[in-house]
Design an enzyme around this catalytic site. Structure first.
Site, PDB file in Angstrom:
ATOM      1  N   LYS A  41     106.522  77.803  -2.557  1.00 39.25           N
ATOM      2  CA  LYS A  41     107.473  77.120  -1.673  1.00 39.25           C
ATOM      3  C   LYS A  41     108.911  77.284  -2.122  1.00 39.25           C
ATOM      4  CE  LYS A  41     104.489  73.725   0.494  1.00 39.25           C
ATOM      5  NZ  LYS A  41     104.168  72.316   0.687  1.00 39.25           N
ATOM      6  N   LYS A  90      96.440  83.265   4.057  1.00 40.86           N
ATOM      7  CA  LYS A  90      95.928  81.985   4.538  1.00 40.86           C
ATOM      8  C   LYS A  90      96.496  81.654   5.920  1.00 40.86           C
ATOM      9  CE  LYS A  90      97.181  78.099   2.759  1.00 40.86           C
ATOM     10  NZ  LYS A  90      97.446  76.844   2.060  1.00 40.86           N
ATOM     11  N   LYS A 117     100.840  76.877   8.658  1.00 37.09           N
ATOM     12  CA  LYS A 117     101.770  76.324   9.646  1.00 37.09           C
ATOM     13  C   LYS A 117     103.065  77.101   9.670  1.00 37.09           C
ATOM     14  CE  LYS A 117     100.373  71.633   8.531  1.00 37.09           C
ATOM     15  NZ  LYS A 117     100.683  70.472   7.725  1.00 37.09           N
TER      16      LYS A 117
HETATM   17  P1  AMP Z   1      98.775  71.718   4.576  1.00 34.36           P
HETATM   18  O1  AMP Z   1      98.683  72.440   5.876  1.00 34.36           O
HETATM   19  O2  AMP Z   1      99.161  72.650   3.462  1.00 34.36           O
HETATM   20  O3  AMP Z   1      99.561  70.452   4.643  1.00 34.36           O
HETATM   21  O4  AMP Z   1      97.295  71.293   4.194  1.00 34.36           O
HETATM   22  C1  AMP Z   1      96.604  70.162   4.693  1.00 34.36           C
HETATM   23  C2  AMP Z   1      95.121  70.285   4.317  1.00 34.36           C
HETATM   24  O5  AMP Z   1      94.528  71.396   4.992  1.00 34.36           O
HETATM   25  C3  AMP Z   1      94.863  70.542   2.829  1.00 34.36           C
HETATM   26  O6  AMP Z   1      93.692  69.844   2.443  1.00 34.36           O
HETATM   27  C4  AMP Z   1      94.654  72.017   2.746  1.00 34.36           C
HETATM   28  O7  AMP Z   1      93.838  72.371   1.652  1.00 34.36           O
HETATM   29  C5  AMP Z   1      93.960  72.321   4.063  1.00 34.36           C
HETATM   30  N1  AMP Z   1      94.297  73.675   4.522  1.00 34.36           N
HETATM   31  C6  AMP Z   1      95.528  74.131   4.862  1.00 34.36           C
HETATM   32  N2  AMP Z   1      95.488  75.413   5.248  1.00 34.36           N
HETATM   33  C7  AMP Z   1      94.184  75.793   5.157  1.00 34.36           C
HETATM   34  C8  AMP Z   1      93.478  77.004   5.434  1.00 34.36           C
HETATM   35  N3  AMP Z   1      94.088  78.083   5.901  1.00 34.36           N
HETATM   36  N4  AMP Z   1      92.154  77.019   5.217  1.00 34.36           N
HETATM   37  C9  AMP Z   1      91.504  75.925   4.751  1.00 34.36           C
HETATM   38  N5  AMP Z   1      92.101  74.760   4.485  1.00 34.36           N
HETATM   39  C10 AMP Z   1      93.417  74.677   4.682  1.00 34.36           C
END
Ligand code: AMP
Ligand code: TRP
Length: 334
Positions: A114, A197, A200
């Site tokens: 980040k 991955k 967002k």
């Molecule tokens: P974030 O989008 O980084 O705020 O992540 C929120 C939750 O979603 C966390 O528990 C992450 O581990 C999970 N997460 C985010 N992106 C992925 C992805 N591409 N695949 C699986 N889990 C994800």
């Protein structure tokens, strides 16, 4: 062993996507339905560690709460709340920060990602992000934390801080939280690049399926997803050097509740021209009710606010006594 207590959270930044749903939210629902005590927060204090729009923060918090509910979190069974409505998180964070080694924070890959090249200009909050996450977990003495595997390193740090505290003060005060990384889709990859991955922040919206996409958009994104020219293999090993194929099979498996091996049994030898429409069908069948429910909920923001207010009260009632005890153990005047 204390009773199972689950805690997890997501940031109110943009909309949730399929990776958030399959890697995290869907598992949260399963844990709730198994009867565990569940606390699910919208981590707004984490969201401000990167540039954000103050005019939109409250609404984004409502939207994530709506996504939790639409995805199957029942506010009667689980506690849904905004992190910032429970002061114990930030108070405990300070206390824990005094026992977190900088060397450990320096190893956090999420910070490196980040902060990018300009890490000297990154804020202290972004750097200390994992300490706040540890406080989120420890101020409830959560036993299990369901997250996608990208959060495993942060969870290790939370375990570490808990044991440092217990050791330093000679008390078994904090519970060691266990990571809970479950399901076929612990890592959902981008539809445009099977080695990145789904996220967002990726510039192309075609790389992800958002929980707000309608059926036509979902279909279009799956049709345009990157693949390779070969038919689907018979065995999982056959996916090993085919990241895009692997990803689509993983998504199909997770959405349909099947094992990947069984999906391959069904589609072995078939081309993507046949597999993709089947994937569209399961994706739409699974996601459309969630999207619809989310729009209904967002039409009544005052109902979401009520849920968050009530959730905040319940969460405070658990967190404050644990914070008070921590303060006590640390020897403060009162
Ligand atoms: P974030 O989008 O980084 O705020 O992540 C929120 C939750 O979603 C966390 O528990 C992450 O581990 C999970 N997460 C985010 N992106 C992925 C992805 N591409 N695949 C699986 N889990 C994800
Ligand atoms: N860091 C997590 C993420 O980016 C969100 C988060 C903050 C969290 N606090 C938490 C997850 C506590 C689980 C428990 O996804």
């Amino acid at each position: 062993m204390t009773q199972k207590r689950i805690l997890s959270g997501m940031q109110p930044t943009n909309n949730l996507h399929l990776g958030n749903y399959l890697g995290a939210l869907k598992n949260w629902v399963d844990l709730q339905d198994e009867g565990a005590e569940c606390l699910y927060c919208v981590v707004d204090l984490h969201a401000i560690t990167q540039p954000y729009d103050a005019d939109k923060l409250a609404q984004s918090t409502r939207e994530i709460a709506a996504a939790y509910i639409a995805g199957g979190i029942d506010p009667e069974k689980s506690v849904i709340f905004a992190q910032s409505s429970v002061p114990a998180h930030s108070q405990l964070m300070w206390l824990l920060a005094t026992m977190t080694q900088i060397g450990k924070l320096n190893r956090m890959t999420q910070f490196k990602d980040k902060a990018g090249k300009n890490s000297e200009k990154a804020g202290l909050g972004l750097y200390a992000y994992p300490v706040l996450m540890a406080a989120d977990i420890l101020t409830y003495n959560a036993t299990h934390v369901p997250v996608g595997d990208d959060q495993k390193q942060h969870l290790e740090l939370a375990r570490d801080i808990a044991s440092t505290f217990n050791h330093r003060y000679g008390k078994e005060h904090f519970v060691q939280p266990e990571p809970f990384i479950i399901g076929e889709a612990t890592r959902v990859m981008s539809l445009k690049d099977g080695t990145a991955k789904m996220s967002k922040s990726a510039p192309s919206d075609l790389s992800r399926i958002n929980l707000t996409d309608d059926a036509d958009t979902i279909a279009k994104k799956i049709r345009k997803a990157k693949t390779d020219p070969d038919p689907l293999p018979e065995k999982i090993e056959g996916l090993s050097s085919r990241p895009e194929a692997d990803n689509l099979v993983t998504i199909y498996a997770a959405l349909s509740g099947k094992a990947k091996a069984d999906v391959l049994k069904e589609f072995a030898g078939k081309q993507f021209s046949e597999f993709k429409p089947a994937l569209v069908d399961v994706a739409v069948a699974h996601l459309e009710p969630i999207t619809n429910r989310m729009s209904e909920l967002l039409a009544h923001p005052e109902e979401i606010d009520k849920i968050l207010t009530k959730g905040g009260e319940k969460a405070n009632a658990i967190a404050q006594p644990i914070l008070d005890k921590t303060i006590d153990i640390m020897g403060f005047w009162k």
